[in-house]
Write an enzyme that holds these catalytic residues in place. Structure first.
Site, PDB file in Angstrom:
ATOM      1  N   HIS A 482       0.837  -1.208   0.000  1.00  0.00           N
ATOM      2  CA  HIS A 482       0.000   0.000   0.000  1.00  0.00           C
ATOM      3  C   HIS A 482       0.870   1.256   0.000  1.00  0.00           C
ATOM      4  O   HIS A 482       0.721   2.138  -0.866  1.00  0.00           O
ATOM      5  CB  HIS A 482      -0.916  -0.020   1.222  1.00  0.00           C
ATOM      6  CG  HIS A 482      -1.810   1.167   1.344  1.00  0.00           C
ATOM      7  ND1 HIS A 482      -3.143   1.132   1.022  1.00  0.00           N
ATOM      8  CD2 HIS A 482      -1.568   2.449   1.749  1.00  0.00           C
ATOM      9  CE1 HIS A 482      -3.688   2.323   1.217  1.00  0.00           C
ATOM     10  NE2 HIS A 482      -2.746   3.149   1.668  1.00  0.00           N
ATOM     11  N   GLU A 483       1.769   1.345   0.966  1.00  0.00           N
ATOM     12  CA  GLU A 483       2.613   2.538   1.049  1.00  0.00           C
ATOM     13  C   GLU A 483       3.558   2.639  -0.138  1.00  0.00           C
ATOM     14  O   GLU A 483       3.873   3.736  -0.607  1.00  0.00           O
ATOM     15  CB  GLU A 483       3.385   2.552   2.373  1.00  0.00           C
ATOM     16  CG  GLU A 483       2.509   2.529   3.615  1.00  0.00           C
ATOM     17  CD  GLU A 483       1.443   3.607   3.629  1.00  0.00           C
ATOM     18  OE1 GLU A 483       1.662   4.682   3.030  1.00  0.00           O
ATOM     19  OE2 GLU A 483       0.373   3.382   4.242  1.00  0.00           O
ATOM     20  N   HIS A 486       1.824   4.388  -2.914  1.00  0.00           N
ATOM     21  CA  HIS A 486       1.926   5.844  -2.766  1.00  0.00           C
ATOM     22  C   HIS A 486       3.294   6.339  -3.242  1.00  0.00           C
ATOM     23  O   HIS A 486       3.406   7.368  -3.901  1.00  0.00           O
ATOM     24  CB  HIS A 486       1.759   6.234  -1.293  1.00  0.00           C
ATOM     25  CG  HIS A 486       0.351   6.261  -0.808  1.00  0.00           C
ATOM     26  ND1 HIS A 486      -0.662   6.916  -1.478  1.00  0.00           N
ATOM     27  CD2 HIS A 486      -0.216   5.729   0.317  1.00  0.00           C
ATOM     28  CE1 HIS A 486      -1.792   6.783  -0.791  1.00  0.00           C
ATOM     29  NE2 HIS A 486      -1.550   6.069   0.296  1.00  0.00           N
ATOM     30  N   HIS A 489       3.605   6.670  -6.901  1.00  0.00           N
ATOM     31  CA  HIS A 489       2.909   7.881  -7.326  1.00  0.00           C
ATOM     32  C   HIS A 489       3.848   9.082  -7.212  1.00  0.00           C
ATOM     33  O   HIS A 489       3.867   9.969  -8.083  1.00  0.00           O
ATOM     34  CB  HIS A 489       1.669   8.068  -6.444  1.00  0.00           C
ATOM     35  CG  HIS A 489       0.598   8.908  -7.049  1.00  0.00           C
ATOM     36  ND1 HIS A 489      -0.579   9.211  -6.390  1.00  0.00           N
ATOM     37  CD2 HIS A 489       0.501   9.539  -8.242  1.00  0.00           C
ATOM     38  CE1 HIS A 489      -1.344   9.965  -7.158  1.00  0.00           C
ATOM     39  NE2 HIS A 489      -0.709  10.191  -8.283  1.00  0.00           N
TER      40      HIS A 489
END
Length: 695
Positions: A482-483, A486, A489
């Site tokens: 999940h992190e 990010h 991104h």
């Protein structure tokens, strides 16, 4: 260099690889000095802008106002603020906390001085109404700049501006106090066990970690804390019901006690401060103010989504809880749920986190996650121990693009410790932007350059022990993915302006790249790349992978309603039109009751530790996780159709979404990737709530 000639490192060009933060040279006293000088320089630059005799233009006003994002080598205030705020979350102490309390009013006052400066806004407004033809990215920057001033009170009268100053300064200080109280309360609790019989049911990994925690505190026996790697196994495996109750009540009554860390009145005040700010700016509620820059558009659309999810998931969730109650054979209390749901999981799938943990050695997981990024996007990671870090737990990597060019710096901070907030998050020490060619004072021409980002993920994963390396649960692998989503991104950002790059997007879009990556955690072909037994080197057996896949939706409906309940609570606070005077605890229990299935205890309270909506920027925005989950399921369905490692699909995802930041409306970006609007269908199908329709 002698001591009296030492220069504050924030004032110098960072003489480090890729100009990374020189953590090893920064001292406590450097922060305040840099803050004060940064404010002074900021004021000086703003004076230059507003005293410019030339007609206001995009170049001499908007870009210059956004000067930290391209025209100058660096902005001192942003530089020190970034490091300081990250340290408050990842590596704080009493001295830093005290300094934060001291600096918060000064920094908020300065931000207000900028946003409420009538002469600066006059120039921005002129450009907004008289600008040249702009690119779409330039137009977005201008719109954001103008709207940012308006949303910060530029159109208010003198009395309104003064009141807004008071509200924002108080809100900033209270948010900081909220976080500091929560960290102190969380770290203050420990369950100290000296009788080995009280460890009954606990796996060896939990015992080893607790023994290590005890030794670190110079105590005999075993110490369990409220940090997730300690708390979650205890609640899942301990047969000592009274001890589970003790842990549960400690966790769920944080910041409600009669002491200096009580957050109840702080929460009430924050809710009212935000409501009053929104109404001062012309909105009925704080949610209305927030929704102007959200994909959802308005609170009605948020409630529509939340109620759709309740309608779709609640029947299944009730059955899930009923099945757990049958296993328990007694009236379930909240501290029983993890224990008995684990028993049900074992009965149904013969699978639990401890069976998988030996195959998820952290070093191998890192290789697997990096390998996934390489397989999708062609990027590579190389640890560079010359890059300074702020704690020995932190690893720093150089990231290279598929053509071998330098792409980013990536920091990873893995384990819980005393000065670190709970949870997991991604942050930046430097954003990405394109610095245009310019002539320096000495006449030298500096060519255009793409300033690459320095991103960081901070987590609280299981620590290594004296006998074993860090062995993760599947849930922790998902957290890492999940992190890491990010961080991709951030790392793939490729925009002209830093304020539009990377994760600088609307908050109900920002979770798409992160939640998208979680899908890979249960993909067989991904697990086969890194899941090897830490002792034998044997791969994770196909039979265990089959069980993972079959159990993917175990308690999925219950988990969905839990997230929905948080969204309902958040919206209940921030759709208030009148002053909030209710008692927090009963209000909370009524606000989310539609999505709550387990019994609610009168003394427990989520609000007072709900950092996302009180201190983390998600106020009136917690629904974003479910909103983005619709997007991530829809997006991953494209990969499932075209191939989960399909590089052309991945490149399209990178080009249309990951690299574009906030340069366009997020739905335009998504539709460009997807070829149409998302629907809830893929999420329902993924969770087994709705069977796949036959063509």
């Amino acid at each position: 260099m002698t001591e009296d000639k030492r220069t504050n490192p924030f004032f110098l060009s960072y003489d480090t690889p890729h100009s990374t933060v020189p953590f090893d040279r920064i001292r406590l006293e450097d922060y305040e000095e840099a803050f004060l000088e940064g404010i002074r320089r900021d004021d000086e630059e703003i004076e230059k802008t507003i005293n410019n005799p030339d007609e206001p233009t995009f170049e001499n006003t908007i870009i210059r106002h956004d000067y930290s994002k391209g025209e100058y080598y660096y902005d001192l205030l942003e530089r020190v603020s970034t490091v300081f705020s990250n340290m408050l979350s990842a590596e704080t102490n009493d001295d830093l906390d005290n300094l934060a309390q001291k600096m918060s009013p000064l920094l908020t006052k300065h931000a207000n001085d900028v946003s409420l400066n009538p002469r600066l806004f006059e120039r921005v407004k002129y450009v907004y109404e008289h600008h040249r033809e702009l690119t779409s990215e330039e137009q977005m920057l201008l719109d954001n700049c103008y709207d940012g001033f308006v949303r910060s009170g530029a159109l208010l009268d003198k009395a309104g501006k003064e009141r807004l100053r008071q509200l924002t300064e108080e809100s900033s200080l209270l948010s900081l106090q909220f976080s500091q109280n929560l960290l102190k309360e969380n770290k203050a609790f420990e369950l100290h066990i000296t009788d080995e019989q009280d460890l009954d049911g606990l796996p060896e990994t939990a015992r080893e970690a607790a023994a290590l925690a005890a030794r670190e505190k110079n105590k005999e026996g075993w110490v369990f804390t409220l940090d997730h790697p300690s708390y979650a196994p205890f609640m899942t495996y301990s047969t000592r019901r009274e001890l589970r109750k003790q842990m549960y009540m400690a966790k769920n009554t944080l910041c409600t006690h009669d002491n200096s860390e009580n957050n109840i009145e702080i929460c009430k005040r924050l809710i009212n401060l935000r409501r009053e700010m929104a109404q001062l700016l012309g909105y009925e509620t704080y949610a209305d103010y927030v929704m102007k820059h959200r994909m959802a558009g308005n609170a009605d659309n948020v409630y529509k989504l939340l109620h759709e999810l309740i309608e779709a998931y609640k029947p299944t969730a009730l059955k899930e809880v009923e099945e757990v109650e049958k296993i328990g054979g007694e009236k379930l209390e909240p501290w029983d749920f993890s224990f008995y749901s684990h028993k049900l999981q074992m009965e149904r799938y013969n699978l639990d986190a401890e069976m998988l943990r030996p195959y998820f050695q952290l070093d191998k997981v890192i290789s697997g996650v990096f390998g996934l990024a390489n397989r999708l996007y062609g990027i590579t990671f190389k640890e560079n121990k010359d890059i300074p870090v702020y704690h020995p737990d932190v690893k720093a990597y150089e990231v290279f693009d598929k053509d071998g060019s330098y792409l980013a710096v990536f920091y990873a901070d893995f384990h819980p410790r005393k000065g670190k907030q709970g949870g997991a998050w991604m942050t930046e020490y430097q954003g990405q932007w394109i610095e245009k060619e310019r002539v320096l004072e000495n006449g030298e021409i500096r060519p255009e350059r793409n300033v690459r980002p320095h991103v960081s993920v901070v987590m609280n994963l299981t620590k290594p022990t004296e006998d074993n390396p860090a062995l993760l649960t599947l849930g922790e692998v998902e957290t890492f993915l999940h992190e890491f989503g990010h961080s991709l991104h951030g790392m793939f950002a490729n925009t002209r302006f830093e304020s539009l790059s990377g994760t600088n997007v609307w908050w109900d879009f920002v979770e798409l790249p992160s939640q998208f990556m979680e899908n890979y955690a249960v993909e067989r072909d991904f697990l086969r790349t890194f899941a090897f037994h830490y002792k034998t080197g044997e791969p994770l057996p196909d039979e265990l992978i089959d069980r993972i896949i079959r159990s993917r939706n175990f308690m999925a409906a219950y988990g969905c309603l839990r997230q929905v309940s948080f969204g309902l609570l958040d919206m209940a606070y921030y759709t208030k039109r009148d002053e909030f005077t209710d008692d927090i605890i009963p209000f909370e229990k009524d606000a989310w009751k539609e999505a709550i299935i387990l019994p609610q205890l009168p003394e427990t309270c989520m609000t007072v530790q709900f950092s996302h909506i009180m201190a983390g920027g998600y106020a009136a925005g917690y629904y974003s996780y479910k909103w983005a989950e619709v997007l991530d399921a829809d997006a991953f369905s494209v990969f499932k159709h075209e191939g989960i490692f399909n590089q052309e699909t991945a490149q399209r995802f990178r080009d249309c979404i990951l690299s574009r930041g906030g340069t366009e409306h997020p739905m335009k970006l998504y539709e460009r990737f997807r070829g149409g609007k998302p629907t809830i269908d893929a999420l329902l199908e993924r969770n087994g709530i709705k069977v796949t329709r036959k063509q």
